[in-house]
Scaffold this active site. Structure first.
Site, short mmCIF file in Angstrom:
data_model
loop_
_atom_site.label_atom_id
_atom_site.label_comp_id
_atom_site.label_asym_id
_atom_site.label_seq_id
_atom_site.Cartn_x
_atom_site.Cartn_y
_atom_site.Cartn_z
N ASP A 41 -1.50 19.91 -1.40
CA ASP A 41 -1.67 19.04 -0.23
C ASP A 41 -0.42 18.93 0.63
O ASP A 41 0.66 19.33 0.23
CB ASP A 41 -1.96 17.61 -0.71
CG ASP A 41 -3.43 17.42 -0.99
OD1 ASP A 41 -4.21 18.32 -0.70
OD2 ASP A 41 -3.77 16.33 -1.50
N LYS A 63 -2.79 19.17 5.99
CA LYS A 63 -2.87 19.34 7.43
C LYS A 63 -1.73 20.21 7.94
O LYS A 63 -0.59 20.10 7.52
CB LYS A 63 -2.92 18.00 8.16
CG LYS A 63 -1.75 17.09 7.95
CD LYS A 63 -1.95 15.83 8.81
CE LYS A 63 -1.02 14.74 8.32
NZ LYS A 63 -1.28 13.44 8.88
N MET A 178 -0.49 4.16 3.57
CA MET A 178 -1.24 4.59 4.77
C MET A 178 -1.43 3.47 5.78
O MET A 178 -2.49 3.36 6.40
CB MET A 178 -2.62 5.14 4.35
CG MET A 178 -2.51 6.38 3.48
SD MET A 178 -4.12 7.00 2.95
CE MET A 178 -4.44 5.96 1.54
N1 SAH Z 1 -1.66 9.53 -4.33
C1 SAH Z 1 -0.52 9.21 -3.51
C2 SAH Z 1 -0.92 8.45 -2.28
C3 SAH Z 1 -1.80 9.24 -1.36
S1 SAH Z 1 -2.22 8.40 0.09
C4 SAH Z 1 0.51 8.46 -4.35
O1 SAH Z 1 0.23 8.07 -5.46
O2 SAH Z 1 1.65 8.30 -3.88
C5 SAH Z 1 -0.97 8.95 1.19
C6 SAH Z 1 -0.02 7.84 1.49
O3 SAH Z 1 0.88 7.70 0.42
C7 SAH Z 1 0.86 8.04 2.69
O4 SAH Z 1 0.21 7.72 3.88
C8 SAH Z 1 1.99 7.11 2.39
O5 SAH Z 1 1.60 5.79 2.64
C9 SAH Z 1 2.11 7.26 0.89
N2 SAH Z 1 3.13 8.23 0.50
C10 SAH Z 1 2.99 9.30 -0.28
N3 SAH Z 1 4.16 9.93 -0.47
C11 SAH Z 1 5.07 9.24 0.20
C12 SAH Z 1 6.47 9.33 0.39
N4 SAH Z 1 7.19 10.32 -0.16
N5 SAH Z 1 7.09 8.41 1.14
C13 SAH Z 1 6.42 7.40 1.69
N6 SAH Z 1 5.10 7.27 1.57
C14 SAH Z 1 4.43 8.14 0.82
#
Ligand code: SAH
Length: 508
Positions: A41, A63, A178
């Site tokens: 992803d 994306k 998000m």
């Molecule tokens: N499964 C992922 C979350 C997926 S949803 C997890 O457990 O982290 C995607 C959202 O995760 C993004 O929009 C953001 O809010 C957050 N996110 C994921 N990686 C990030 C990062 N390195 N820094 C800040 N936000 C992050």
């Protein structure tokens, strides 16, 4: 209940962690190493794909610039199809695979299809993001409860399933993912339902990576601050008194090179060591490999010289790449380490010597501090009488003649074994070039004259205010030839020496 299945294919739904490549689990790493196909992803740090087999198929489903993600149904179909073909499929998702990651839906599809799968949890950005901003999500004196919610629900749902009244009243820390685009709505709803506007709040963007940015405000002021600063996704939001701990334990952003974007131009294979040391000091590293190592044009002659290596008095190595190429050939020709015979070994500097020591061979000669060809010639001159001695010099095709001339001048008999060629790297750097262009850089590092020449061949403009760091005099000479100003030159002509010089430069 999931059906029992004996299919040969298997799909691992793996949490890739939040960005720092070190925050991948050991099991996750094993799944990458075992994979025939990697499906990954947008938020997965592609550095971890290096753990894959050299010929592993990589499928990006995130994306692309301006583009949309592959629809979820297509991803589901894809992983089911690949697994059905009997492949080992490792599906990598940012953070944890099931925390707002639709991992559960993918698992359900795999179960439905009757293929084997496993879920490998990962370190979620919801917890790691705040931690890297110096914010512990729970704390004995601030919070003993944690609520995690999503700021971006399924857009096809007509009504929100978030109960802001209950969320507002929840004790302790709140984390939401998000939520950047809907900051005004989310913080507004929370306050409307009774959360205190003055509750401390932070947003952590690109958390756990070199480009991490943290914005601190309160629940009441954050939406405005996001607008003012143009703060963008992806970010983790954390709301609660725990945010104040950042004042004391903001460890990640306090490292010496934090906030500095530094470009590494070595080969993809070699970049790791330098990148790692810079990243450990907090730099945001862009790897832009400008060169690649290839076999020499005359591999046969090289092979013959390696085969005869035990006949020489000395073998001279002037680069780590030379050591690699030499022993790759040696191992093809011989099954016995003793076939190297009694030849003594000389190295140009510590990086080369380390490679020799890794083979459990001792280094008999190395310059004390002048790790260039001239330094090695001088070391011979000072320490050994090499008159009439035979020397095998393992070198790159395009190397300067200093060694050959210098040692012949000391009346040695020198054979030149051309072990490799340095050529321009043209693949594999599109993303790095895009980042360089869009985000700029504070510094670009050059670790050999070849990296300078081939960087210039790329025809990329140096970003504004980008300074130049050179590993030593030979590289600096190449830079001066092109009239490029040198901000940093390593005192010790090694990777650690270069890193130390860069650290000092930015400490000023
Ligand atoms: N499964 C992922 C979350 C997926 S949803 C997890 O457990 O982290 C995607 C959202 O995760 C993004 O929009 C953001 O809010 C957050 N996110 C994921 N990686 C990030 C990062 N390195 N820094 C800040 N936000 C992050």
């Amino acid at each position: 209940m999931a059906k029992k299945t004996l299919s040969t294919g298997i799909c691992y739904l793996v949490g890739a962690g939040p960005g720092d490549p070190g925050l991948l689990t050991i099991k996750g790493k094993e799944c990458i190493a075992a994979a025939d196909v990697l499906v990954y992803d947008y938020l997965v740090n592609i550095e971890i794909l290096r753990h894959g087999k050299p010929d592993v198929e990589r499928i990006y489903v995130g994306k692309k610039a301006g583009d949309h993600t592959l629809p979820q149904e297509e991803i589901n179909k894809l992983i089911v199809k690949l697994t059905r073909e009997g492949k080992t499929v490792t599906r990598l998702k940012g953070g944890d695979p099931v925390l707002f990651g639709r991992g559960a839906e993918e698992a359900a599809e795999l179960a439905e299809a009757g293929v084997r799968f496993e879920i490998v949890p990962g370190i979620t950005s919801a917890i790691a993001g705040p931690a890297y901003a110096g914010i512990p999500i729970t704390h004995r004196s601030h919070a003993s409860q944690l609520t995690i919610f999503t700021g971006h629900e399924d857009p096809t749902k007509s009504e929100t399933s978030l109960n802001y009244a209950k969320l507002a009243q929840a004790e302790g820390t709140k984390v939401f993912l998000m939520g950047v685009e809907r900051m005004e709505e989310i913080t507004g709803e929370l306050i409307k339902h009774g959360a205190k506007a003055e509750t401390p709040m932070a947003l952590v963007r690109w958390a756990t990576t070199g480009r991490q940015q943290t914005l601190v405000a309160t629940l009441g002021t954050m939406a405005q601050k996001v607008k003012e600063t143009g703060f963008k996704a992806p970010a983790v939001a954390v709301v609660g008194d725990v945010v104040t701990e950042r004042d004391n334990i903001n460890w990640f952003e306090n490292r010496p090179l934090f906030g500095k974007r530094i470009v590494v131009t070595r080969t993809r294979q070699q970049a790791g060591v330098l990148s790692r040391q810079l990243a450990d000091l907090g730099a945001d590293v862009i790897e832009l490999p400008t060169i690649r190592i290839e076999e020499p044009n005359d591999l046969l002659s090289f092979g013959e010289l390696v085969q005869d290596c035990h006949k020489y008095d000395w073998i001279v190595f002037t680069s780590p790449n030379g050591v690699d190429a030499f022993f790759t050939m040696f191992d093809k020709l011989y099954n016995d380490a003793r076939s190297i015979g009694g030849a003594r070994i000389a190295c140009i500097g510590p990086g080369t010597a380390e490679k020799i020591k890794a083979r459990h061979l001792a280094v008999d000669l190395m310059p004390e501090k002048d790790f260039v060809a001239e330094g090695l010639v001088k070391a011979f001159k000072d320490k050994h009488d090499i008159e009439n001695q035979t020397i095998l010099w393992v070198k790159a095709e395009e190397t300067r003649e200093v060694i050959a001339n210098g040692l012949t001048g000391l009346r040695a008999i020198v054979d030149e074994a051309v072990a490799y060629r340095t050529v321009a790297e043209r693949e594999d750097n599109l993303e790095a070039l895009a980042r360089l262009k869009n985000e700029g850089a504070d510094m670009i590092t050059f670790t050999s004259a070849a990296t300078v020449d081939h960087f210039l061949e790329l025809g990329v403009a140096l970003p504004e205010n980008c300074e130049i760091a050179s590993i030593g005099p030979v590289t600096s000479k190449a830079l001066k030839k092109h009239e490029l100003p040198i901000a940093v030159e390593a005192k010790s002509y090694t990777i650690p020496g270069l890193v130390e010089a860069i650290r000092k430069h930015f400490a000023k």
